[in-house]
Structure formats: structure tokens, C-alpha cells
Write an enzyme that holds these catalytic residues in place. Sequence first.
Site, PDB file in Angstrom:
ATOM      1  N   THR A 187     163.728  26.741  72.446  1.00  0.00           N
ATOM      2  CA  THR A 187     164.632  25.464  72.383  1.00  0.00           C
ATOM      3  C   THR A 187     165.856  25.450  72.851  1.00  0.00           C
ATOM      4  O   THR A 187     166.115  24.442  73.674  1.00  0.00           O
ATOM      5  CB  THR A 187     164.624  24.807  70.749  1.00  0.00           C
ATOM      6  N   SER A 245     166.166  28.340  67.867  1.00  0.00           N
ATOM      7  CA  SER A 245     165.247  29.263  68.417  1.00  0.00           C
ATOM      8  C   SER A 245     165.574  29.483  69.831  1.00  0.00           C
ATOM      9  O   SER A 245     166.094  28.544  70.910  1.00  0.00           O
ATOM     10  CB  SER A 245     163.745  28.867  68.266  1.00  0.00           C
ATOM     11  N   GLU A 264     173.463  29.380  69.995  1.00  0.00           N
ATOM     12  CA  GLU A 264     173.305  30.296  69.031  1.00  0.00           C
ATOM     13  C   GLU A 264     171.993  30.571  68.678  1.00  0.00           C
ATOM     14  O   GLU A 264     171.350  29.607  67.850  1.00  0.00           O
ATOM     15  CB  GLU A 264     174.367  30.152  67.689  1.00  0.00           C
ATOM     16  N   ASN A 288     168.659  26.527  57.947  1.00  0.00           N
ATOM     17  CA  ASN A 288     168.908  27.641  57.101  1.00  0.00           C
ATOM     18  C   ASN A 288     170.392  27.524  56.132  1.00  0.00           C
ATOM     19  O   ASN A 288     170.658  27.883  55.309  1.00  0.00           O
ATOM     20  CB  ASN A 288     168.804  28.947  57.751  1.00  0.00           C
TER      21      ASN A 288
END
Length: 505
Positions: A247, A244, A265, A168
Site C-alpha cells: 500500500t 503495509s 512508515e 494497531n
Amino acid sequence: MAQSVLDAMPAASTGTLVFTGPLNFWGGRREAAREGAPSEAVYEPATGRVLCHMTPCGEEDVDAAIRSARAAYLQWSQLAGMERARVMLEAARIIRERREKIAKVEVVNNGKSITEALVDVDVAWQCLEYYAGLAGTLSGQHIQLPGGAFAYTRREPLGVCAGIGAWNYPFQIAAWKSAPALACGNAMVFKPSPMTPVTAVILAEIYKEAGVPDGLFCVVQGGAETGTLLCRHPAIAKVSFTGSVPTGKKVMEMSAKTVKQVTLELGGKSPLIIFKDCELENAVKGALMANFLTQGQVCCNGTRVFVQRDVMPQFLEQVVKRTKAIAIGDPLLDGTRMGALISKPQLEKVLGFVSQAKKEGAKVLCGGDMFVPSDPKLKAGYFMSPCILDDCRDDMTCVKEEIFGPVMSVLPFDTEEEVLQRANNTTFGLASGVFTRDISRAHRVASKLEAGTCFINNYNISPVEVPFGGYKMSGFGRENGQVTIEYYSQLKTVVVEMGDVESLF
């Protein structure tokens, strides 16, 4: 040296766009993956066509990158902080000079609007400048001990760090992770998302041009297998991961095998609380910023919007009106405010959340459908109309799970105590927000929200000077701010005896 990635990429999403050069970078140059792994197509979100092909790095490639980084680290770590700062400032200058070209490549690879991409690039060079400023301030303390003895502490680099980025904010995240690492004297091997492999290579080329030792910032491409090789490699001292929760758990588990330091994060389902005494127009604008940046694909988005019942009708009227007016289309046009989602599977996933919300009783006030721009070259792009969901309940899937798309769930509340309990009833804790004119309430609510960040009368403002990170399952460690120096360095204590040894033996 081969043509730079930035020069090889065109400045607009028109015509044929196939980048054929290698997208790995170590030893000061681009390198092809050497193990014959099949390449994977990378798609341009706005058009759906193949942008380039990415070949995942295998064990031999990852080893080569880490060896390159280790050699560079041995040089870089011996420089004074001010020497490192000068190189980082030069890299920041180059980014600033080329901001428009970098932003256009980011748009082509990521799908977000050019307006947002320009901000992301600015944040990147600001991050480098900020940590360049801190590089010369790294220091320890002096402790006086009895009899003239003393101790002192040294803040030392960790070694070779691994950065694993998300799709992103490809360029910005690469800067966020590498700037504090390099300022502290570390090297970094960075793995971008396989869906957005391009702009991290641009950053690597800029660092080289600025004067870092060859190998100091390496880029290895690939998905989960390549990430696993980084997390398990004994020469990696730290892993910083953005992505995520599932993960992130795997990264933490794999890194534990060799006791690596880890920064995570992860995701969020952040609450935004709007009290009846707020400045309503600002609250509406804040809710839009909290939900629709980067097509809603932002981990800290305030996607649970709690609105005090007294002002719910006015809020919904204004937020729907403004949402319907959002310009969707070619992300390279200045007037566009919402571009394309990252991929077709992601678009389908988000549309599935909207469909599920309707089945569970939510009311779609606007949007929530595939959007086909009028420009024929965009007809196969991954566009969606931004969605407002009303009549939401706390137990709905759309309220509990991270959607990662342009979907705002609006929920009514009555009292402060009630909304705080509901806002904190989540396994996530990345961000939060509150809109109110009551300054006492604002700080009281901020202190009780279980999240790493609380925005008061604004949302999604992340200056590089301010730490960013989560509570609970949203992760730990911080990016940005002075505190991040502690996550990319280690403390050594040195004890100095000035007299004779008093021995018990």
C-alpha cells in the site's frame, strides 16, 4: 452539537454496543457521508460482535473535508507558534484528563489490553505537549552577504496534510501525525483504518474543544478508495502513511502525480540479537516485549530472534516458561496481558503462518493455536495463544515474511560477523536490537545494523522525543523527535540587496 463519541460509547464490552452516529468530522462537527455508499460493519475483536457501522467517504465528502481544512489552515498558519502551543497544550490536558475513558474505547475498538491502551493514550498527550514546546521555536537563519546585503530563511507550513493511519495504534498514530503537523501551522485530514474508525473522531472532538479553528483536524472514514482520493487530491500538500509495503508503494505512486511530500512508515521483519554475555533475564524480557505487544501486531517487532548458540537452551527454557504464563482474555481487565487480534481474517492469516512454519520444519515450543477464553461473552473473539518457533532457518516463510501476530521465530548463531550478515539479509529495515554486556560490541553492532532504530539492551521503547522510521523498504521520513518538524514544513530563502544592482545588461 451532537453527543460526543467518547460519551456515546460505553465503558465496557458488555451488553449491546452499537454506535449509530456519523464517524466523519469536518467543519468542527461530525458529518455523515453524503454519497449513499453502503456502510461496512466494524467488529469488536474481543467478542466478534458488531461494534458500529462505518460509511466510506466519497469524492464529495473528501472535497468538503479538504475545503474545511484549507479554511482553517489560513487562520491557524497566521498564529504565532506560542499561540498554537497554548491550544495544543490544552488538547493534551483534555486527553490526560480523559485517558481512562479514551483507553477503554480504544480497547473495545482495537482488542489490545487496557494496560497497553493506557500507555498509548499517555504517549498521545505527551506527543502533543512535546510539539507544543517546539511550536514556538520554529525559526530560520541569517546569512551575511557582501556589501551589506543579507539573506534569511523562513520555515513555513506546507498547507493541508493527509494522515493515513493503521489499526494497531489508532489514537496514538493520529496524535503522532497531527501534533507535528499542527505545531508547524498545517491542517490535517486524517483517515483511520476502516477497522478502527472510532478514536480518531475523539481526537478531533478534543482538538475542537481545545480551541483549534473548525476544520483544522478533519476525519474521513473509508478504505483504499478514500485513501486514493486523498493521495490524488491537488489541495493536499503532503501524505503521511502508516501501513503495509504494497500500500505504501501505491501511496507514493499516487502522490507523485502532483509531487506531494510523502512520509512512509511501513512494515518490518526486525532482528533481535542476543549475545551469550548478555543479562539473560533482561534479554528474555526484551524478546517478549519485541514480539507480543498488541498481540504481536507491531510493525517494528523484533520477530527474528537470533540467540548465540551457547545460551540457546537457557534462553528457550525461560522464554517458553514466560510465554506460557501470559494472561490472555478480556482486554478490559487489568490482569490481562494479551487481548484479541484485530479481525478474524488476521487471526486466520497468522495461524496459517504457524501451520506453514511447521510444514517447513519449524518446531512449535508453545502456543500457535486459537484460544478460547473461559468468559462466554468472549467465545467468538479473535484470540490466539502466543507462539515460540524453534529450529528455524533463514529461508523459512516465517523468518522472511512479516506475520503481524504473536509469533516469535528463534534462530541460533555463532559469530558476530555471521549474525550481522544474516540480520541485514532482508528488504526491511525498520528496527533492530542487541543484548550484550560488551559496550563496544553494542555500539559496533548498532552501527552495522541496517535499520532506522537500534535498541541496546531493551526493545520497543519509543519516547516521543526520539525519531522513528525505517531504512530500505520499511519507508522513509520520520515520526517523533525534533527532526519531524522538517517533514511538516518547507524552507524559504529571502535574499535582500542593500545596495545597487550590478547588472550584466
